[in-house]
Write a protein that holds these residues in place. Structure first.
Motif, PDB file in Angstrom:
ATOM      1  N   ARG A  14       0.830  -1.195   0.000  1.00 48.50           N
ATOM      2  CA  ARG A  14       0.000   0.000   0.000  1.00 48.50           C
ATOM      3  C   ARG A  14       0.871   1.255   0.000  1.00 48.50           C
ATOM      4  N   THR A  15       0.302   2.352  -0.460  1.00 46.35           N
ATOM      5  CA  THR A  15       1.032   3.608  -0.587  1.00 46.35           C
ATOM      6  C   THR A  15       0.585   4.595   0.487  1.00 46.35           C
ATOM      7  N   GLY A  22      -2.127   8.622   6.860  1.00 46.66           N
ATOM      8  CA  GLY A  22      -2.249   7.204   6.606  1.00 46.66           C
ATOM      9  C   GLY A  22      -2.123   6.760   5.163  1.00 46.66           C
ATOM     10  N   TRP A  23      -2.947   5.780   4.816  1.00 44.15           N
ATOM     11  CA  TRP A  23      -2.893   5.153   3.496  1.00 44.15           C
ATOM     12  C   TRP A  23      -3.672   5.979   2.471  1.00 44.15           C
ATOM     13  N   ALA A  24      -3.100   6.117   1.295  1.00 44.09           N
ATOM     14  CA  ALA A  24      -3.737   6.912   0.249  1.00 44.09           C
ATOM     15  C   ALA A  24      -5.096   6.326  -0.149  1.00 44.09           C
ATOM     16  N   ASP A  25      -5.218   4.992  -0.117  1.00 40.50           N
ATOM     17  CA  ASP A  25      -6.466   4.375  -0.558  1.00 40.50           C
ATOM     18  C   ASP A  25      -7.553   4.365   0.512  1.00 40.50           C
ATOM     19  N   GLY A 134      10.740  10.007  11.738  1.00 40.55           N
ATOM     20  CA  GLY A 134      10.398   8.612  11.964  1.00 40.55           C
ATOM     21  C   GLY A 134       9.293   8.186  11.022  1.00 40.55           C
ATOM     22  N   GLY A 135       8.044   8.164  11.536  1.00 36.85           N
ATOM     23  CA  GLY A 135       6.909   7.847  10.685  1.00 36.85           C
ATOM     24  C   GLY A 135       6.277   9.075  10.065  1.00 36.85           C
ATOM     25  N   GLY A 136       6.713  10.264  10.480  1.00 34.26           N
ATOM     26  CA  GLY A 136       6.167  11.495   9.908  1.00 34.26           C
ATOM     27  C   GLY A 136       4.789  11.861  10.397  1.00 34.26           C
ATOM     28  N   SER A 137       4.377  11.319  11.551  1.00 34.93           N
ATOM     29  CA  SER A 137       3.008  11.554  12.036  1.00 34.93           C
ATOM     30  C   SER A 137       2.895  12.741  12.980  1.00 34.93           C
ATOM     31  N   PRO A 409      -8.790  10.276  11.906  1.00 29.84           N
ATOM     32  CA  PRO A 409      -7.855  11.114  11.148  1.00 29.84           C
ATOM     33  C   PRO A 409      -8.181  11.203   9.662  1.00 29.84           C
ATOM     34  N   TYR A 410      -8.713  10.126   9.089  1.00 27.39           N
ATOM     35  CA  TYR A 410      -9.090  10.161   7.678  1.00 27.39           C
ATOM     36  C   TYR A 410     -10.291  11.085   7.462  1.00 27.39           C
TER      37      TYR A 410
END
Length: 554
Positions: A14-15, A22-25, A134-137, A409-410
């Motif tokens: 996943r991207t 999070g995830w683009a999809d 790190g995770g960029g969050s 968050p989404y």
């Protein structure tokens, strides 16, 4: 006995979204964004388009790495854009409006301490700012560069250092590289029957090093609430050399060297690995939801629980607005989500005692008595004849909260595409200040939003962590934005909130770090003698001022 190093799991196909959470999809589509916007009067008629890296006009980097480090470094525009900001509302909105700020010139992914040290040496010589990543969050501006005092910017991504290096099963501890993402960390510990059990909301997209550098709050609502509680020792690479503390269960030998770097946010050094305390994976779990007509009655119940010694793993109190938003309640009730867990013994009796205590403060609970005569109704009750699932409505409320917690968050990013302000902030204060603090934040932030936009705002609150002497309120703000000026509006609302927190002597951050966004309030909170010591430490460890400039100290 120390176990063999564990190989990390293979990365998913996943991207990740470069501009949002999070995830683009997993992001809401246009129709869902429009439906979300319809819930907030004053939002845009149609969603802003999903931003594209190609529209940012990213130029060539200002510097090139030496040949000896070129294999660790990339100048790919997509990689650089993805490392330009964190995932706060203001970051998402800036990306949507095509104003992401300064894009890093290079992104580096070292694989060991030597690579980190060599990159710091080169950056110091060339006046290149280094922003550990790190995770960029980050939601506080902790992974971006602001200003123009440096020739170039290097984003130092630690995720290539993602292994559990050593496991001490008898001592229940492990040596883990700082770039290990949450899911990979747990996957590597699982074969040993152990867990760190640190689950912030960003768990899927954050790293051990990020948790340590920001003193992150995690899974437990009581007891061991912060990552600090799990640290045995740290290894930190600084421009002045490498600091490696002894692995000890406890020590009284002067100020703790680990405490210097916990919460340092990459301004003093780059955390590369840590020995952390583990525990056996829980086998017994039980949870329940208790409803309250009055939020202040619920506050008193939570305080009693925090002081009872029962130590629930989960003790989240949602006000009526937050409960409705998550689907945990539809009748205007506040909802207390309780959970207990254990590796070695049933927890149904503990849950029953906690529910009974909450009911004594006016809580409503629909469970029935278990075989031991106690009030039961636990989700995931143990298998030894303890209380069984007996409150479907309560179970549904617990599951609704859990699902909303991960999805929120989404949805925030979907609302951002509609030009809405949709963001959170958190704090902590002592119990004597908590009721007034919560009321003041609701009134003053909500009033400021109404004055600025002409539309009513929603200001919800939940308690995420509770202590015998206080609690950590977490606020959600939903309001119409000002088209093209959404970030400035949020900054204004955040400033109002900061003034309320300062007036009530509540911390500017309980578990989201200081970053650049909280700097003004952090400077007001910390004692000046400590600020002097922090500046001296910065000057000694980072004499050229290249590490995450603007975070914690100037």
């Amino acid at each position: 006995m120390a176990g063999n190093p564990t190989q990390p799991t293979q990365p998913t196909s996943r991207t990740r979204s470069w501009w949002g959470w999070g995830w683009a999809d997993a992001h809401p589509g246009d129709a869902e964004c429009a439906a979300l916007g319809a819930l907030l009067p004053g939002t845009l008629a149609r969603p802003l388009p999903v931003p594209r890296v190609g529209d940012l006009g990213i130029g060539d980097p200002s510097v090139e790495p030496p040949r000896s480090l070129a294999h660790l470094v990339t100048a790919d525009p997509g990689d650089r854009a993805a490392h330009a900001m964190g995932k706060a509302y203001r970051d998402v909105m800036r990306a949507l409006r095509g104003r992401p700020g300064r894009i890093p010139d290079l992104v580096a992914r070292p694989t060991d301490d030597r690579g980190v040290a060599d990159l710091l040496d080169w950056a110091g010589e060339r006046r290149v700012a280094v922003v550990p990543y790190g995770g960029g969050s980050s939601v506080t501006g902790g992974v971006e560069y602001r200003g123009d005092a440096h020739r170039a910017v290097l984003s130092l991504d630690l995720t290539a250092m993602g292994r559990v290096l050593e496991v001490d099963v008898e001592g229940r501890a492990a040596r883990i590289q700082a770039g290990t993402l949450g899911p990979s960390l747990e996957d590597q510990l699982r074969p040993h029957g152990l867990t760190l059990r640190h689950f912030p909301q960003s768990f899927e997209f954050s790293t051990l090093g990020g948790w340590l550098a920001t003193r992150a709050g995690g899974h437990y609502a009581t007891g061991h609430t912060h990552i600090d509680d799990f640290v045995q020792s740290l290894r930190v690479v600084t421009p002045a050399g490498t600091s490696s503390s002894w692995r000890l269960p406890a020590s009284g030998a002067g100020p703790s060297p680990d405490r210097l770097f916990l919460g340092s946010e990459g301004a003093l050094g780059v955390i590369t690995e840590a020995w952390v305390r583990l525990r056996e994976r829980p086998r017994h779990k039980a949870s329940a939801a208790v409803a309250f007509t009055g939020f202040h009655d619920a506050l008193r119940a939570v305080r009693a629980l925090a002081q009872s010694g029962l130590s629930p793993a989960n003790c989240r109190l949602l006000d009526a607005g937050e409960a409705a938003l998550s689907g945990a309640s539809r009748d205007g009730s506040a909802v207390l989500v309780l959970g207990f867990e254990s590796a070695d013994e049933p927890v149904d009796a503990l849950l029953a005692r906690a529910v009974g205590l909450a009911r004594s403060y006016g809580g409503r609970y629909g469970g029935t008595a278990g075989p031991d005569g106690a009030k039961g109704g636990a989700k995931g009750g143990s298998k030894d004849g303890g209380a069984r699932v007996a409150d479907p409505a309560g179970d549904a409320a617990v599951e609704a909260w859990r699902s909303a917690f991960l999805r929120m968050p989404y949805l925030r990013d979907g609302l951002a595409r509609m030009g809405a302000v949709a963001e959170t902030f958190e704090t902590a204060a002592t119990w004597d200040r908590i009721p007034g603090l919560i009321d003041a934040v609701r009134t003053e932030v909500g009033g400021a939003a109404l004055k600025a936009t002409g539309h009513p705002a929603t200001v919800n609150c939940r308690l995420t962590h509770v202590y015998p002497d206080g609690a950590a309120p977490y606020f959600t703000v939903l309001a119409a934005g000002r088209a093209g000026d959404e970030v400035a509006l949020w900054d204004d609302l955040k400033a109002v909130a900061g003034e309320v927190l300062h007036r009530y002597r509540a911390t500017i951050t309980h578990h989201h770090a200081v970053g650049r966004d909280h700097r003004p309030d952090y400077d007001r909170q910390r004692p000046e003698p400590f600020a002097l010591a922090l500046r001296a430490a910065k000057a000694a460890l980072d004499p050229r001022g290249i590490l995450n400039p603007g975070v914690l100290v100037d």
